[in-house]
Scaffold this active site. Sequence first.
Site, PDB file in Angstrom:
ATOM      1  N   HIS A 117       0.831  -1.199   0.000  1.00  0.00           N
ATOM      2  CA  HIS A 117       0.000   0.000   0.000  1.00  0.00           C
ATOM      3  C   HIS A 117       0.871   1.257   0.000  1.00  0.00           C
ATOM      4  O   HIS A 117       2.077   1.220   0.266  1.00  0.00           O
ATOM      5  CB  HIS A 117      -0.935   0.007   1.220  1.00  0.00           C
ATOM      6  CG  HIS A 117      -0.242   0.139   2.540  1.00  0.00           C
ATOM      7  ND1 HIS A 117       0.007   1.352   3.145  1.00  0.00           N
ATOM      8  CD2 HIS A 117       0.243  -0.805   3.391  1.00  0.00           C
ATOM      9  CE1 HIS A 117       0.602   1.164   4.311  1.00  0.00           C
ATOM     10  NE2 HIS A 117       0.768  -0.157   4.485  1.00  0.00           N
ATOM     11  N   CYS A 141       4.263  -4.426   6.406  1.00  0.00           N
ATOM     12  CA  CYS A 141       3.691  -4.201   5.075  1.00  0.00           C
ATOM     13  C   CYS A 141       4.785  -3.780   4.097  1.00  0.00           C
ATOM     14  O   CYS A 141       5.916  -3.478   4.474  1.00  0.00           O
ATOM     15  CB  CYS A 141       2.626  -3.109   5.144  1.00  0.00           C
ATOM     16  SG  CYS A 141       1.107  -3.631   5.982  1.00  0.00           S
TER      17      CYS A 141
END
Length: 427
Positions: free
Chosen positions: A356, A374
């Site tokens: 992301h 992430c």
Amino acid sequence: MHGRRHHRWILGSLAAALLAVTAGCTTGSPGGLTAVAGTSASPSSPASTATAAGPSGSSSPSSPPTSSTTPVPPVATITATPALNSGDLAPADPITIGVAQGTIDALTMTNPDGNPVGGTLSADRASWTSGEPLAFGATYTVAGTATGTDGKQVAIAGTYSTVSPDVQVKNTIYPSDDMTVGVAAPIMVKFGVEPADKAEIAKHVTITTDPQVEGSWAWVQHDDGLWALDYRTKDYWPAGTKVHVEAKLYGVKVADGAYGRADVTSDFVIGRNQVVKADVNSHELVVTQDGQVTATYPASYGRGDNTGDTNLITRSGVHVVTDFDEIKYMSNPAYGYVNIPERWAVRISDNGEFIHANPASTDAQGYANVTHGCVNLSIADAQAYFHSAIWGDPVEVTGTSVQLGPDDGDIYDWGLTWDQWQALAAS
């Protein structure tokens, strides 16, 4: 006068003799006249044999026994599996009715509306087998006849009743109809309850592919608590593969008090071959299609290998793209953030790993690993990758100290080696 009296005396003597002989015909005689019909006698007990005494006091021979005629039963015997007049049957279970020492003349099974149920009579006419599933909560009537080898006819009659409709459970297949998915896409046939006999239930699930692909099924319990048969290929799917999955589960007993609600199928295709290479030590995210690089994005990965905190390590292994959110609210109270909106989020595992955008880590992207696990990209790069990805794409993470596995949630199918996956294979 004297002569006539003598003659009358002779005639009188003859009449007396005839009277004596006549009396002996009903009680017994020295000449052995037997008892009249109807006299009771036991053939097995001479002592109880009826006798008649003659003038000399002797006994007559035993009277011969008499017997009544007993009907011989028909030799034909009707059998059925399940037994006739059974109840609580699974609608999918076949019914077979047979005859021993004979052949079936005619047989029908009718539903509550009086319509016949399809079935097949064997070539030798010795058995009949139902050929279609029954309805839930219904009673069926069987009627027919069979003729035995002795030429005598016997009736075939009874009923069958199926389980109540309230025992039906829903089963699903994913990917669903008409989807286009990535080359690492697993197939999940999910069950409303845990199957009691997993090997038996697995026989009801089939897959056909064009072209043929090597793969196998395994039982997996997913994050939603449901058990599923997952199908994984040995290597990635060939691009363009057409896939048909069929689970013939209508009326099948899945567990006690649970029966399949319907047959379910899915027809989908494998899309282009897109594989993401994510080497955490390169600080890049590389997108390839058919082995050719189509994009390279500066990236930042989890910092756990630098800090010793394993919760912050991006797991190594083949992740699978499963979800897309233009804005995803992320929380990790243990690390001080709740409901932080992040843009262009692509989920790659159920343990909280996403690719992301994160403007806060822009300076580190391409240079250092600073995230909580992430993969961070710039807004523009995250948006470009977001629009290139589809469900089932593989993301191959390498270079970290922790491997993706069952503890990392839902789709970890590619986190196992092929040998490990086959060890779980459903028979």
